[in-house]
Enzyme design. Structure first.
Site, PDB file in Angstrom:
ATOM      1  N   HIS A 270       0.857  -1.195   0.000  1.00  0.00           N
ATOM      2  CA  HIS A 270       0.000   0.000   0.000  1.00  0.00           C
ATOM      3  C   HIS A 270       0.886   1.235   0.000  1.00  0.00           C
ATOM      4  CE1 HIS A 270      -3.204   2.786   1.174  1.00  0.00           C
ATOM      5  NE2 HIS A 270      -4.025   1.844   0.759  1.00  0.00           N
ATOM      6  N   ASP A 328      -7.845  -5.420  -0.371  1.00  0.00           N
ATOM      7  CA  ASP A 328      -8.267  -6.271  -1.502  1.00  0.00           C
ATOM      8  C   ASP A 328      -7.873  -7.728  -1.345  1.00  0.00           C
ATOM      9  OD1 ASP A 328      -7.322  -3.405  -3.245  1.00  0.00           O
ATOM     10  OD2 ASP A 328      -9.377  -4.146  -3.107  1.00  0.00           O
TER      11      ASP A 328
END
Ligand code: SDX
Length: 393
Positions: A270, A328
């Site tokens: 991320h 996700d």
């Protein structure tokens, strides 16, 4: 350097902004919406209440919440003429391609909510988008599977309505499974907003030019589609399927670490979180719950995902680069267990994030100093030179 124009070091990018909506601490793995931790909202609240919180900045009273939910519920139908718009697509179109087009087209159907200078129209546009996204996403799905559209019902909650619009068929009654509805609602909440991610920044940039709200949200949907962003949930499940069994995990870990190989572990890493993504933690718990309740707790993809997470987190490469599962990584496993094809994963992300985009769009417009977003560049091209005729080249 020759040819490099210096740029004003004092120049601050207009892409950055001040906001009161969502706070992320990437080092500590903290995510707050208007000050409330995401795990509390996912566990104790529900999506439309989180929508109210994001839009208005406080948790509603019972009356305020009832009025808000009634308003949203009564805006869930789309203009009947819009059905023709779907028919222009090939049946094998990706639902995201359809949704980008249909949301953009809403500005041609709802002229009474496109004037961004009218606070009332801004409010109506916000409610219309939050209300109609599930209907449009479900219609995109139905169109691609060749089934008739299912109209929304006012006696169902937001998540139940979406599940029914996706999975009901005229040939038989469809009863919404309350377990799936709760899991669906929690997935909506976990994706509702996330500070200045790529798609939200796109919406803010579009809103800064004065574009109408439907065009701004269509821009955000287009940006979200990329596999490095919202498209990662589809890419992650496809990766888990390609891995197939735990014994193939080392092969994929090696590929993810190979600088020459463009492959990356989908659902990992991320831009901001350098500790765990708090949404992934809740999503993992939800995956265990939902699959257990559906009687598929030994789902092979979940086993592969958990082993992949264990192996990656014990590997110095990922630990050193502070790469953890993101939102996700587990969401696709739940969505597939609920019956969705992978092509519907990113549309569900877009549906959930609409309230975040709209909240940030409203905040952008409310900033009296807001100027058109105009990021600059560091020019590394040629310095000025004269044109040469083709015979002299
Ligand atoms: C979302 O911004 C948001 O808030 C987005 C989002 C939201 O809610 O809006 O949270 C939603 O988009 C989540 C991210 C979904 N994307 C994926 O899961 C795709 C796989 N992950 C990556 O492509 C990647 O991690 C990014 C794009 C998310 C971030 O990439 P960066 O900016 O390059 O990441 P980094 O600074 O964290 O990378 C540090 C290093 C790099 O190696 P070096 O150049 O230092 O040698 O780690 C490597 C990267 O190459 N790396 C990975 C990796 N992610 C980063 N290596 C292998 N597998 C990965 N997944």
């Amino acid at each position: 350097q020759a040819g490099v124009f210096t740029y004003d070091p004092g120049f601050t990018s207009t892409a950055s902004c001040e906001s009161t909506i969502t706070y992320i601490d990437g080092e500590e793995g903290i995510l707050l919406h208007r000050g409330y931790p995401i795990d509390q909202l996912a566990g104790k609240s529900h999506y439309l209440e989180v929508c109210f919180l994001l839009l208005y900045g406080y948790l509603p009273t019972a009356t305020e919440l009832e009025n808000f939910e009634t308003t949203i519920t009564r805006h869930t139908m789309v203009h009947e003429q819009m059905i023709n718009f779907f028919r222009g697509f090939r049946r094998d179109a990706h639902p995201m391609a359809i949704i980008v087009g249909v949301i953009g087209a809403m500005s041609a159907f709802y002229h009474d909510s496109t004037d961004i200078n009218d606070p009332r129209q801004r409010e109506v546009a916000s409610h219309r988008l939050i209300a109609k996204m599930p209907t449009i996403a479900a219609m995109a799905y139905k169109y691609t599977v060749g089934q008739p559209f299912v109209y929304p019902r006012n006696d169902l909650d937001y998540a139940s309505n979406f599940l029914r619009m996706c999975f009901a068929v005229p040939a038989e009654e469809y009863e919404v499974n309350p377990i799936l509805a709760r899991a669906m609602d929690r997935i909506f909440t976990l994706h509702a907003d996330h500070e200045q991610n790529a798609s939200t920044s796109t919406v803010r940039l579009a809103s800064s030019s004065g574009a109408n709200p439907f065009a701004c949200i269509a821009a955000g949907i287009a940006c979200l589609w990329g596999p490095a962003h919202g498209g990662a949930n589809q890419a992650c499940l496809e990766m888990l399927k390609e891995i197939g069994t735990p014994d193939r995990i080392p092969e994929f870990i090696a590929r993810a670490k190979d600088k020459e190989d463009p492959f990356r572990l989908m659902g990992f890493g991320h831009r901001v979180y350098k500790n765990h993504d708090p949404r992934a933690t809740v999503m993992k718990q939800s995956a265990d719950e939902v699959l257990d309740l559906l009687g598929v707790e030994d789902n092979p993809l979940l086993q592969v995902a958990k082993e992949l997470e264990r192996v990656a987190l014990s590997d110095p490469y990922f630990a050193d680069k502070k790469l953890f599962p993101n939102v996700d990584f587990y969401s696709g496993i739940i969505l597939e267990a609920m019956g969705f094809p992978t092509s519907m994963f990113t549309p569900i992300f877009a549906l959930s994030r609409t309230v975040g985009w709209i909240s940030q769009w409203k905040e952008q417009l409310s900033d009296p100093a807001h100027k058109i977003g105009r990021p600059r560049q560091l020019y590394l091209g040629e310095t000025e030179r004269d044109y040469s005729d083709i015979e002299n080249r």
